[in-house]
Design an enzyme around this catalytic site. Structure first.
Site, PDB file in Angstrom:
ATOM      1  CE1 TYR A 139      -4.019   2.029   0.397  1.00  0.00           C
ATOM      2  CE2 TYR A 139      -3.204   2.392   2.529  1.00  0.00           C
ATOM      3  CZ  TYR A 139      -4.235   2.362   1.410  1.00  0.00           C
ATOM      4  OH  TYR A 139      -5.091   3.295   1.663  1.00  0.00           O
ATOM      5  NE  ARG A 192      -6.120  12.541  -6.008  1.00  0.00           N
ATOM      6  CZ  ARG A 192      -6.267  11.483  -4.974  1.00  0.00           C
ATOM      7  NH1 ARG A 192      -5.266  10.465  -5.099  1.00  0.00           N
ATOM      8  NH2 ARG A 192      -7.155  11.279  -4.402  1.00  0.00           N
ATOM      9  CE  LYS A 210      -6.846   2.913  -1.410  1.00  0.00           C
ATOM     10  NZ  LYS A 210      -7.156   3.599  -0.277  1.00  0.00           N
ATOM     11  CD  GLU A 282      -9.147   4.305  -3.377  1.00  0.00           C
ATOM     12  OE1 GLU A 282     -10.146   3.533  -3.016  1.00  0.00           O
ATOM     13  OE2 GLU A 282      -8.495   4.953  -2.864  1.00  0.00           O
ATOM     14  CG  ASP A 283      -6.069   7.158  -5.792  1.00  0.00           C
ATOM     15  OD1 ASP A 283      -6.711   7.552  -4.997  1.00  0.00           O
ATOM     16  OD2 ASP A 283      -4.944   6.627  -5.915  1.00  0.00           O
ATOM     17  CG  ASP A 305     -10.983   4.809   0.586  1.00  0.00           C
ATOM     18  OD1 ASP A 305     -11.631   4.732   1.671  1.00  0.00           O
ATOM     19  OD2 ASP A 305      -9.669   4.343   0.577  1.00  0.00           O
ATOM     20  CG  ASP A 306      -9.304   8.954  -3.206  1.00  0.00           C
ATOM     21  OD1 ASP A 306      -8.470   8.532  -2.644  1.00  0.00           O
ATOM     22  OD2 ASP A 306      -9.880   8.374  -4.276  1.00  0.00           O
ATOM     23  CG  ASN A 486      -0.988   8.829   1.472  1.00  0.00           C
ATOM     24  OD1 ASN A 486      -0.279   9.053   2.559  1.00  0.00           O
ATOM     25  ND2 ASN A 486      -2.069   8.622   1.481  1.00  0.00           N
TER      26      ASN A 486
HETATM   27  P1  NAD Z   1      -7.326  16.820  -5.089  1.00  0.00           P
HETATM   28  O1  NAD Z   1      -6.647  17.050  -6.470  1.00  0.00           O
HETATM   29  O2  NAD Z   1      -8.765  16.491  -5.399  1.00  0.00           O
HETATM   30  O3  NAD Z   1      -7.186  17.936  -4.337  1.00  0.00           O
HETATM   31  C1  NAD Z   1      -5.964  18.541  -3.971  1.00  0.00           C
HETATM   32  C2  NAD Z   1      -6.268  20.117  -3.535  1.00  0.00           C
HETATM   33  O4  NAD Z   1      -5.396  20.700  -3.073  1.00  0.00           O
HETATM   34  C3  NAD Z   1      -6.778  20.954  -4.612  1.00  0.00           C
HETATM   35  O5  NAD Z   1      -7.705  21.731  -3.661  1.00  0.00           O
HETATM   36  C4  NAD Z   1      -5.682  21.897  -4.790  1.00  0.00           C
HETATM   37  O6  NAD Z   1      -6.402  23.016  -5.172  1.00  0.00           O
HETATM   38  C5  NAD Z   1      -4.917  21.834  -3.533  1.00  0.00           C
HETATM   39  N1  NAD Z   1      -3.514  22.296  -3.996  1.00  0.00           N
HETATM   40  C6  NAD Z   1      -2.786  21.795  -4.785  1.00  0.00           C
HETATM   41  N2  NAD Z   1      -1.371  22.329  -4.692  1.00  0.00           N
HETATM   42  C7  NAD Z   1      -1.649  23.234  -3.783  1.00  0.00           C
HETATM   43  C8  NAD Z   1      -0.702  24.154  -3.117  1.00  0.00           C
HETATM   44  N3  NAD Z   1       0.563  24.224  -3.408  1.00  0.00           N
HETATM   45  N4  NAD Z   1      -1.234  24.804  -1.835  1.00  0.00           N
HETATM   46  C9  NAD Z   1      -2.324  24.635  -1.702  1.00  0.00           C
HETATM   47  N5  NAD Z   1      -3.281  23.862  -2.020  1.00  0.00           N
HETATM   48  C10 NAD Z   1      -2.939  22.944  -3.037  1.00  0.00           C
HETATM   49  O7  NAD Z   1      -6.649  15.632  -4.269  1.00  0.00           O
HETATM   50  P2  NAD Z   1      -7.199  14.805  -3.195  1.00  0.00           P
HETATM   51  O8  NAD Z   1      -8.049  13.554  -3.389  1.00  0.00           O
HETATM   52  O9  NAD Z   1      -7.943  15.488  -2.150  1.00  0.00           O
HETATM   53  O10 NAD Z   1      -5.795  14.033  -2.441  1.00  0.00           O
HETATM   54  C11 NAD Z   1      -4.982  15.148  -2.047  1.00  0.00           C
HETATM   55  C12 NAD Z   1      -3.723  14.177  -1.143  1.00  0.00           C
HETATM   56  O11 NAD Z   1      -4.387  13.523  -0.124  1.00  0.00           O
HETATM   57  C13 NAD Z   1      -3.236  13.282  -1.993  1.00  0.00           C
HETATM   58  O12 NAD Z   1      -1.883  13.087  -1.868  1.00  0.00           O
HETATM   59  C14 NAD Z   1      -3.761  11.960  -1.629  1.00  0.00           C
HETATM   60  O13 NAD Z   1      -2.760  11.023  -1.812  1.00  0.00           O
HETATM   61  C15 NAD Z   1      -4.065  12.446  -0.090  1.00  0.00           C
HETATM   62  N6  NAD Z   1      -5.095  11.607   0.392  1.00  0.00           N
HETATM   63  C16 NAD Z   1      -4.790  10.766   1.681  1.00  0.00           C
HETATM   64  C17 NAD Z   1      -5.537   9.957   2.079  1.00  0.00           C
HETATM   65  C18 NAD Z   1      -5.288   9.398   3.541  1.00  0.00           C
HETATM   66  O14 NAD Z   1      -6.189   8.482   3.623  1.00  0.00           O
HETATM   67  N7  NAD Z   1      -4.330   9.939   4.378  1.00  0.00           N
HETATM   68  C19 NAD Z   1      -6.734   9.778   1.461  1.00  0.00           C
HETATM   69  C20 NAD Z   1      -7.220  10.496   0.394  1.00  0.00           C
HETATM   70  C21 NAD Z   1      -6.228  11.414  -0.308  1.00  0.00           C
END
Ligand code: NAD
Length: 630
Positions: A139, A192, A210, A282-283, A305-306, A486
């Site tokens: 993972y 993504r 997953k 997912e993603d 999930d996200d 991540n």
């Molecule tokens: P997304 O693309 O939907 O959202 C990203 C957001 O970040 C957008 O609003 C974008 O405008 C903003 N952004 C990008 N660069 C930026 C910057 N420099 N400054 C400020 N804002 C900025 O992506 P997501 O699905 O929300 O995922 C975001 C991150 O969260 C990924 O790295 C993903 O791996 C991680 N994530 C972690 C978990 C977990 O369980 N820990 C779960 C889901 C997603």
């Protein structure tokens, strides 16, 4: 005893207890052969007893050296194996020894995937017994690197690939999948992948990983899990120019073409597997993720999930952290960096829980939560006062146009989401546009808003700078810092940075794991705020209750159960999540709470309701121990 039937799992309890299942051990006619009319095409499925080499090559039934003498005689294995008979425990020990010798995480990943393709039960035994050690291998973070290099490490296909080439034939494609009792589908379109962007069809590593966790952590049978990658092309130039790329070499289909393919897929899934198959998105890039969830949330059993799993796990961590930082949930003020799927999903669930506690309208609760995102600098959006691109246009087309952005040096800036930006915001950000003066950077926002909790969901590493953490530590005795992006490279800060810059006062959790940190002679442990805590148990709860829809209250139920399982022992270490070594027990409790909520909401179809849902969940969980063959 189990007969070694290829194609059907004999002698095991299958979790689908719906009226569609056949009673008395027969095989359900989900492929429609029995009711097909003479002029219709059918799939000529046959079933056979595996023996000899075909048994050794069948990962579902292969036991390697653990085949007993009797089984070697009965199944024509004499001479095909060396004379030693090993126990499963010895096999596990040997494999763990060899996996530990690899220094490069990707080598460990490949070794685990090889094992999964060779001997499924042993793979799951390793994963279940060594979850803390092997989770980062199958993972996040290693799966991210695996996806990036999927083309070169790809050996045997895993899961179903549905591309634009299969348009009009998706139902037939689903019928090619050999398992009939599918209960969970994890699907991605690869746009993504983690915080790594568009990896096209190479995103398959994510559904595969997953679903491995669905089985290992949540006890859902491997045969009930179907990984799917929808390939509509990729906008990743590197992949398009890579001669070894395994996906469609074209730019991503968008708009009607994209949604038509997805609609065909969703319809075919329901037609083939019925109402109670859980489809986990997912993603997907956020513009499609929100759209798909809204579109299919009322007609299908879908879960993102996200957006939803992450929300549930983070809410659990925050609620648990209250014991350490003090106050009630509505007492706290939240600031997010990143307002995408994860950020707005978490924010909404926190607001929902606040409203349940205070009985205040959701709009009121949302006012305790602020989000900073990236926005395009005004001077490049407009030319001589004329608006060329809105923020939402640019973000919707970000990957399509990223080469243009690079060529023209478009610069992304940060900004607090405020009402003056409302017209150019994507729809899912609008509820967070508060009446507040514009604020340009995260640091300024921390200084002005003075949040008690800082959450990173930007997908951009190193964005919680020393100044930002110091400002959090200045405003709060115990700041709660959650760096959720991540893989590890994209984490907003490391555990060490959070503890050092806050002079050891922060409570810290991250999406990808960090080792304990020593600071000023004290060891600090950080929790892994990852949806892996939630989705396996959540899915199990849905399956055991036969739920037909996902409801927000079920997410709150999962979250509540997870938070309750944090003990004083964890708190003493500064942890806000229970230990992953207990994940099967954690998942069973989450499943029971989710199922209970599904019954309460009238969404459960498995009747009568089992009296003790925890025991029932445990009894349904897959065991990786070898079975004896007659
Ligand atoms: P997304 O693309 O939907 O959202 C990203 C957001 O970040 C957008 O609003 C974008 O405008 C903003 N952004 C990008 N660069 C930026 C910057 N420099 N400054 C400020 N804002 C900025 O992506 P997501 O699905 O929300 O995922 C975001 C991150 O969260 C990924 O790295 C993903 O791996 C991680 N994530 C972690 C978990 C977990 O369980 N820990 C779960 C889901 C997603």
């Amino acid at each position: 005893m189990e007969s070694v039937l290829k194609g059907v799992r004999g002698g095991e309890c299958v979790l689908d207890l719906s009226p569609r299942s056949t009673v008395g051990g027969g095989v359900e006619d989900i492929y429609g052969e029995d009711c097909a009319t003479e002029d219709q095409l059918i799939t000529p499925w046959t079933f056979s007893v595996a023996s000899g080499c075909s048994l050794l090559r069948d990962p579902q039934y292969n036991k390697g050296l653990a085949f007993t003498e009797k089984e070697r005689d009965a199944h024509y294995l004499r001479g095909l194996l060396p004379p030693t008979v090993s126990s499963q425990e010895l096999q596990e020990k040997k494999l763990m020894n060899s996996i530990r010798q690899y220094e490069v995480p990707l080598q460990k990943y490949v070794a685990m995937m090889d094992l999964q393709e060779r001997n499924e039960r042993l793979f799951y035994k390793l994963l279940i017994d060594n979850v803390e050690e092997l989770l980062p291998v199958v993972y996040t973070p290693t799966v991210g690197e695996a996806c990036q290099k999927y083309g070169s490490i790809f050996r045997r296909p895993q899961g179903l690939y549905i591309s634009l080439k299969e348009k009009g034939k998706i139902l037939e494609v689903l019928k090619n999948w050999p398992e009939r009792s599918v209960q969970v589908i994890v699907v991605t379109d690869g746009e993504r992948i983690l915080g790594l962007g568009d990896l096209g069809t190479q995103g398959m590593g994510i559904p595969v990983g997953k679903l491995a966790l669905y089985t290992a952590l949540g006890g859902v049978r491997p045969s009930s899990c179907l990984p799917v990658t929808i390939d509509v092309g990729t906008n990743n130039e590197k992949l398009l120019n890579d001669e070894f790329y395994i996906g469609l070499k074209q730019k991503r289909a968008t708009g009607k073409e994209y949604y038509d393919l997805l609609h065909e897929f969703m319809s075919a899934v329901k037609q083939n597997y019925g109402e109670k198959v859980l489809v986990q998105f997912e993603d997907f890039a956020n513009h499609n993720a929100f759209e798909l969830l809204a579109k299919y949330g009322t007609t299908h059993l879908v879960f993102n999930d996200d957006i939803q799993g992450t929300a549930s796990v983070v809410l659990a961590g925050v609620v648990a952290a209250l014991k350490l930082i003090g106050g009630t949930l509505p007492d706290h003020k939240f600031l997010f960096l990143g307002a995408g799927e994860a950020g707005t999903g978490i924010a909404e669930l926190i607001a929902l829980e606040m409203s349940k506690q205070t009985k205040a309208p959701l709009e009121e609760s949302r006012k305790r939560i602020y989000l900073v995102d990236s926005k395009v600098v005004e001077s490049v959006k407009s030319f001589h006062g004329k608006l060329l691109f809105s923020d939402s246009f640019i973000f919707n087309n970000f990957f399509t146009f990223d080469s243009i952005f690079l060529n023209y040096s478009f610069v992304l800036f940060q900004g607090l989401i405020v009402s003056s930006r409302k017209n150019s915001l994507q729809h899912f950000k609008k509820p967070w546009a508060h009446d507040h003066e514009p604020v340009g950077t995260l640091l300024e926002a921390v200084k002005i808003i003075k949040p008690t909790v800082l959450v990173g969901t930007s997908g951009v590493g190193k964005t919680f700078t020393k100044e930002v953490i110091e400002a959090m530590a200045l405003n709060n005795k115990i700041p709660l810092i959650l760096a959720l992006s991540n893989p590890t490279s994209q984490s907003e800060c490391t555990a060490e940075e959070a503890y050092t810059w806050s002079e050891g006062r922060a409570i810290f959790a991250s999406g990808s794991p960090f080792d304990p940190v020593e600071y000023n002679g004290k060891v600090y442990y950080s929790g892994q705020s990852n949806n892996a805590y939630i989705f396996p148990g959540f899915g199990l709860g849905i399956i055991i209750s036969g739920a037909i829809r996902v409801h927000d209250d079920m997410l709150l139920a999962a979250s509540e159960s997870l938070a309750k399982q944090v003990t004083d022992e964890h708190y003493a270490k500064g942890l806000t999540y229970p230990s992953l070594t207990d994940i099967r027990k954690i998942s069973a409790n989450i499943a029971a709470n989710v199922a209970a909520k599904a019954y309460e909401l009238g969404l459960a179809t498995r009747l009568p309701r089992p009296e003790n849902l925890v025991k029932y969940a445990e009894s349904c969980m897959y065991s990786p121990l070898y079975r004896n063959y007659r």
